[in-house]
Design a protein around this motif. Structure first.
Motif, mmCIF file in Angstrom:
data_model
loop_
_atom_site.group_PDB
_atom_site.id
_atom_site.type_symbol
_atom_site.label_atom_id
_atom_site.label_comp_id
_atom_site.label_asym_id
_atom_site.label_seq_id
_atom_site.Cartn_x
_atom_site.Cartn_y
_atom_site.Cartn_z
ATOM 1 N N TYR A 25 -26.470 29.334 11.934
ATOM 2 C CA TYR A 25 -25.164 29.816 12.495
ATOM 3 C C TYR A 25 -24.258 30.560 11.394
ATOM 4 O O TYR A 25 -23.276 30.859 11.369
ATOM 5 C CB TYR A 25 -24.400 28.438 12.576
ATOM 6 C CG TYR A 25 -24.902 27.836 13.902
ATOM 7 C CD1 TYR A 25 -24.586 28.080 15.270
ATOM 8 C CD2 TYR A 25 -26.064 26.683 13.678
ATOM 9 C CE1 TYR A 25 -24.807 27.596 16.164
ATOM 10 C CE2 TYR A 25 -26.339 26.064 14.740
ATOM 11 C CZ TYR A 25 -25.976 26.588 16.085
ATOM 12 O OH TYR A 25 -26.601 25.906 17.223
ATOM 13 N N ALA A 26 -24.995 31.086 10.436
ATOM 14 C CA ALA A 26 -24.332 31.890 9.255
ATOM 15 C C ALA A 26 -23.895 33.277 9.857
ATOM 16 O O ALA A 26 -22.663 33.632 9.543
ATOM 17 C CB ALA A 26 -25.563 32.552 8.331
ATOM 18 N N ILE A 30 -19.856 30.119 10.086
ATOM 19 C CA ILE A 30 -19.528 28.482 9.811
ATOM 20 C C ILE A 30 -20.142 28.204 8.415
ATOM 21 O O ILE A 30 -21.141 28.416 8.017
ATOM 22 C CB ILE A 30 -20.181 27.856 10.857
ATOM 23 C CG1 ILE A 30 -19.793 28.163 12.270
ATOM 24 C CG2 ILE A 30 -20.086 26.161 10.575
ATOM 25 C CD1 ILE A 30 -19.943 27.580 13.622
ATOM 26 N N THR A 31 -19.197 27.492 7.565
ATOM 27 C CA THR A 31 -19.820 27.158 6.393
ATOM 28 C C THR A 31 -19.779 25.532 6.211
ATOM 29 O O THR A 31 -19.258 24.948 7.181
ATOM 30 C CB THR A 31 -18.667 27.402 5.142
ATOM 31 O OG1 THR A 31 -17.364 27.002 5.573
ATOM 32 C CG2 THR A 31 -18.729 29.134 5.130
ATOM 33 N N TYR A 61 -22.217 21.906 14.370
ATOM 34 C CA TYR A 61 -22.251 23.437 14.571
ATOM 35 C C TYR A 61 -22.135 24.095 15.822
ATOM 36 O O TYR A 61 -21.351 25.031 15.934
ATOM 37 C CB TYR A 61 -23.675 23.701 14.020
ATOM 38 C CG TYR A 61 -23.872 23.995 12.575
ATOM 39 C CD1 TYR A 61 -23.891 25.020 11.652
ATOM 40 C CD2 TYR A 61 -24.168 22.483 11.818
ATOM 41 C CE1 TYR A 61 -23.834 24.760 10.212
ATOM 42 C CE2 TYR A 61 -24.369 22.441 10.672
ATOM 43 C CZ TYR A 61 -24.001 23.335 9.582
ATOM 44 O OH TYR A 61 -24.116 23.540 8.231
ATOM 45 N N ILE A 62 -22.573 23.578 16.733
ATOM 46 C CA ILE A 62 -22.601 24.063 18.020
ATOM 47 C C ILE A 62 -21.035 24.238 18.574
ATOM 48 O O ILE A 62 -20.304 25.155 19.185
ATOM 49 C CB ILE A 62 -23.343 23.387 19.250
ATOM 50 C CG1 ILE A 62 -24.902 23.827 19.169
ATOM 51 C CG2 ILE A 62 -22.652 23.628 20.750
ATOM 52 C CD1 ILE A 62 -25.593 23.032 19.998
ATOM 53 N N HIS A 63 -20.428 23.033 18.141
ATOM 54 C CA HIS A 63 -18.802 22.955 18.672
ATOM 55 C C HIS A 63 -17.852 23.375 17.820
ATOM 56 O O HIS A 63 -16.683 23.095 18.061
ATOM 57 C CB HIS A 63 -18.538 21.557 18.925
ATOM 58 C CG HIS A 63 -19.498 21.120 20.250
ATOM 59 N ND1 HIS A 63 -19.181 21.523 21.800
ATOM 60 C CD2 HIS A 63 -20.544 20.390 20.452
ATOM 61 C CE1 HIS A 63 -20.060 20.988 22.406
ATOM 62 N NE2 HIS A 63 -21.007 20.382 21.728
ATOM 63 N N THR A 68 -15.192 28.373 10.599
ATOM 64 C CA THR A 68 -14.787 26.992 10.507
ATOM 65 C C THR A 68 -15.670 26.357 9.354
ATOM 66 O O THR A 68 -16.640 27.007 9.134
ATOM 67 C CB THR A 68 -14.436 26.411 11.763
ATOM 68 O OG1 THR A 68 -15.805 26.161 12.505
ATOM 69 C CG2 THR A 68 -13.568 27.084 12.427
ATOM 70 N N HIS A 69 -15.271 25.167 9.171
ATOM 71 C CA HIS A 69 -16.046 24.444 8.021
ATOM 72 C C HIS A 69 -16.827 23.040 8.505
ATOM 73 O O HIS A 69 -16.026 22.434 9.162
ATOM 74 C CB HIS A 69 -15.195 24.136 6.856
ATOM 75 C CG HIS A 69 -15.768 23.635 5.706
ATOM 76 N ND1 HIS A 69 -16.754 24.441 4.938
ATOM 77 C CD2 HIS A 69 -15.851 22.645 4.924
ATOM 78 C CE1 HIS A 69 -16.993 23.890 3.821
ATOM 79 N NE2 HIS A 69 -16.675 22.628 4.079
#
Length: 142
Positions: A25-26, A30-31, A61-63, A68-69
């Motif tokens: 997801y980089a 997303i961190t 991660y999907i949602h 975002t974090h």
């Protein structure tokens, strides 16, 4: 059906899977951050432990919106996975099979139902709360 329990390090599974999801997801920015002890050993079937952690992380991660974090912590015997969100989810149905709330690409509505089934199998408590603009999932091994 899953009789072969062994000593499983939940922290190791989390670290391995976070590294994988961070890479996947980089491109969405997303961190993640973790607050984990060195180890957290539980007696579980290795495959079910991996399924439990993987489905909770994948859900986060999907949602998550781009940039975002995601926060993962294990304090005492309680695992918390939190991701940013706008509105609370339906806590009465979030763990139901095929429940998808707001339909999201890549979501089948089975992940959290599997999480609930694994928790039920091992008598673990699972809870969802919306706190400070975050969707928070808790698993308690006590």
């Amino acid at each position: 059906q899953f009789p072969e329990n062994s000593d499983v390090d939940i922290c190791l599974i989390i670290r391995e899977q976070i590294a994988l999801y961070d890479e996947i997801y980089a491109s969405r920015g997303i961190t993640s951050s973790t607050h984990l002890p060195g180890t957290f050993i539980v007696s579980m079937n290795d495959s079910l432990a991996s399924t439990l952690i993987s489905n909770l992380l994948k859900n986060a991660y999907i949602h998550s919106a781009p940039h975002t974090h995601i926060e993962v912590s294990l304090v005492g015997h309680t695992l918390k996975i939190a991701n940013d969100g706008d509105t609370p989810l339906d806590a009465d149905h979030i763990f139901d099979r095929f429940y998808q709330g707001h339909k999201k690409e890549g979501s089948t509505g089975l992940g959290l139902a599997l999480v609930k089934a694994v928790c039920r199998y091992y008598n673990l408590s699972i809870a969802y709360r919306f706190e400070d603009g975050k969707h928070c999932f808790f698993i308690d091994w006590e």
